[in-house]
Scaffold this active site. Sequence first.
Site, PDB file in Angstrom:
ATOM      1  N   SER A   8      -0.987  11.070  43.810  1.00 39.20           N
ATOM      2  CA  SER A   8       0.234  11.270  43.026  1.00 39.20           C
ATOM      3  C   SER A   8       1.396  10.408  43.498  1.00 39.20           C
ATOM      4  O   SER A   8       2.369  10.240  42.755  1.00 39.20           O
ATOM      5  CB  SER A   8       0.630  12.741  43.010  1.00 39.20           C
ATOM      6  N   HIS A  69       7.846  16.184  48.348  1.00 35.44           N
ATOM      7  CA  HIS A  69       6.447  15.859  48.075  1.00 35.44           C
ATOM      8  C   HIS A  69       6.374  14.619  47.182  1.00 35.44           C
ATOM      9  O   HIS A  69       7.376  14.189  46.618  1.00 35.44           O
ATOM     10  CB  HIS A  69       5.766  17.058  47.418  1.00 35.44           C
ATOM     11  N   THR A  71       5.366  13.557  44.143  1.00 32.28           N
ATOM     12  CA  THR A  71       5.832  13.418  42.764  1.00 32.28           C
ATOM     13  C   THR A  71       7.357  13.436  42.655  1.00 32.28           C
ATOM     14  O   THR A  71       7.941  12.516  42.077  1.00 32.28           O
ATOM     15  CB  THR A  71       5.194  14.481  41.865  1.00 32.28           C
ATOM     16  N   GLU A 227       8.064  19.547  37.597  1.00 36.22           N
ATOM     17  CA  GLU A 227       6.669  19.559  38.026  1.00 36.22           C
ATOM     18  C   GLU A 227       6.229  20.977  38.383  1.00 36.22           C
ATOM     19  O   GLU A 227       6.839  21.628  39.222  1.00 36.22           O
ATOM     20  CB  GLU A 227       6.477  18.669  39.256  1.00 36.22           C
TER      21      GLU A 227
END
Length: 229
Positions: A8, A69, A71, A227
């Site tokens: 990702s 993270h 993304t 997300e």
Amino acid sequence: TNQQTPDSAGTMSAIMTGVKTKAGVISLDDGALLGDAATVAGSALPTVLELAEKSGRSTGVVTTTRITHATPAACYAHSPDRDWECDADLPPAAKDAKSPDIARQLIEFADGDGLEVALGGGRRYFLPDAVDDPEETDKKGLRKDGRDLTKEWLVKSKSAYVWNSSQFRAVDVKQTDHLLGLFEPSHMEYETDRADDAAGEPSLTEMTVKAIELLSRNEKGFFLMVEGG
């Protein structure tokens, strides 16, 4: 660009910049090498979020993962390694090259007036290692530099930092220009476990609604990444 099945970091970097790059790399071009801070110079790619800030629009990221993270990070940060989420994760060469960790890049984001909304988990990457977590008091922050990035966020005009659901629901979006919410030391709870969270944490829907309410005050428009991680 270097493996058939991507991760990702590489995929979100491609979505945010329009340029393919290596797995594990955050919004840098293919010239960057994974984990090599010396290859960062000149390889940073402008992201959609950065362009939105530069054009006067409001911006935000909402996630149920850590806010650092891969993304969400690909929206606002540039790093040769998705795992460099706080300064404790940096190898000595990265520190010597002054390659900031991802949490620090969020707080120090320089385009426009900075992100207006950042909601998710990952509180431990913003707190010093001498400070107890406010919810899970048997745990501490991870930062080695002594910086409390949650307090640095509050330097922004009309800013708020929240870490539980009651604080979150009390935020008046009409009186708040910059909202940081970090609801877990690491990732937020799975939806099936959320009701059992001791301090309480908002749902993905609640975070998204509040983010849109705040961001939509800008007549020029906004960019929001959401997300369910």
